[in-house]
Design a protein around this motif. Structure first.
Motif, PDB file in Angstrom:
ATOM      1  N   HIS A 100       0.812  -1.223   0.000  1.00 14.66           N
ATOM      2  CA  HIS A 100       0.000   0.000   0.000  1.00 14.66           C
ATOM      3  C   HIS A 100       0.848   1.277   0.000  1.00 14.66           C
ATOM      4  O   HIS A 100       0.360   2.341   0.402  1.00 14.66           O
ATOM      5  N   ASP A 101       2.086   1.165  -0.421  1.00 15.40           N
ATOM      6  CA  ASP A 101       2.962   2.339  -0.510  1.00 15.40           C
ATOM      7  C   ASP A 101       3.024   3.091   0.817  1.00 15.40           C
ATOM      8  O   ASP A 101       3.035   4.320   0.863  1.00 15.40           O
ATOM      9  N   SER A 102       3.010   2.329   1.914  1.00 18.16           N
ATOM     10  CA  SER A 102       3.104   2.865   3.281  1.00 18.16           C
ATOM     11  C   SER A 102       1.893   3.702   3.701  1.00 18.16           C
ATOM     12  O   SER A 102       1.968   4.456   4.674  1.00 18.16           O
ATOM     13  N   GLN A 103       0.796   3.553   2.988  1.00 15.12           N
ATOM     14  CA  GLN A 103      -0.424   4.285   3.318  1.00 15.12           C
ATOM     15  C   GLN A 103      -1.477   3.335   3.889  1.00 15.12           C
ATOM     16  O   GLN A 103      -1.608   2.201   3.440  1.00 15.12           O
ATOM     17  N   VAL A 104      -2.227   3.818   4.865  1.00 17.73           N
ATOM     18  CA  VAL A 104      -3.334   3.034   5.407  1.00 17.73           C
ATOM     19  C   VAL A 104      -4.475   3.084   4.399  1.00 17.73           C
ATOM     20  O   VAL A 104      -4.921   4.166   4.013  1.00 17.73           O
TER      21      VAL A 104
END
Length: 215
Positions: A100-104
């Motif tokens: 998630h590309d470091s996204q929640v």
């Protein structure tokens, strides 16, 4: 309760607490997600004692994943189920980086695919971080739904669906907080403090507690 009663009940809670917020300490969607995972079968107060140090050491998913379960565990040993929680938080942080590309993520399916994240946790994150009108049913809300007649149900999903169906849409998002806080501080499990309940008039609970000096 009738739908009219439900509206009056929730609006009474709203009037007493116009701007309700979660009691968990967080700074962004990632720290909120971690805090909610930590809060399972543990009080928010206990979680708030350990997460500031953890978040200073690992403020991002990449940093949390690098810390690993053992490193996370050093910060959270005082809360219940800390070993399982440390393992889950390390794994979910790694998945956030990888998938998630470091996204929640903002959708339920992706959230519930993360380690340690069930429906209730996803509902809290969707509600608090992303402003969605979800209803996370914990023990407090389950009790209130059945005790008051607000949304009776045999399990948490039945209560959740009943609340979403019956609470006026414009009140639904904040109702999550109103009900949790009401159950935590007023409509308590063993002895509800009915004498100071702002929604008492609309409640169908038959065994309402009188003022202590009248008991």
């Amino acid at each position: 309760m009738s739908r009219e009663q439900v509206g009056h009940f929730v609006r009474a809670l709203a009037q007493a607490n116009p701007a309700p917020e979660t009691e968990l300490l967080y700074t962004d969607s990632f720290s909120l997600l971690v805090a909610v995972v930590m809060s399972a079968q543990t009080t928010d107060a206990a979680v708030n004692k350990v997460t500031p140090g953890l978040f200073r050491a690992a403020p991002t998913p990449a940093a949390m994943a690098a810390l690993g379960a053992e490193g996370i565990g050093k910060y959270i040993r005082t809360i219940g189920l800390w070993q399982a929680k440390a393992k889950n938080v390390a794994a979910l942080a790694a998945q956030l980086v990888e998938k998630h590309d470091s996204q929640v993520p903002e959708d339920r399916e992706a959230l519930e695919a993360l380690p340690g994240v069930g429906r209730k946790t996803a509902n809290v994150v969707l509600n608090v971080a992303f402003g969605q009108s979800t209803m996370a049913v914990d023990t407090h809300i389950f009790r209130i739904g059945n005790r008051t007649g607000l949304a009776p149900g045999k399990n948490v999903r039945e209560v959740e669906d009943g609340l979403i169906r019956r609470i006026p849409p414009e009140l639904l998002r904040d109702a999550h907080h109103w009900l949790i806080l009401h159950g935590r501080y007023v409509c308590k499990a063993r002895r509800p403090e009915c004498w100071r309940c702002t929604a008492n008039t609309w409640c169908n609970y038959k065994d309402k507690e009188a003022l202590p000096h009248q008991m």
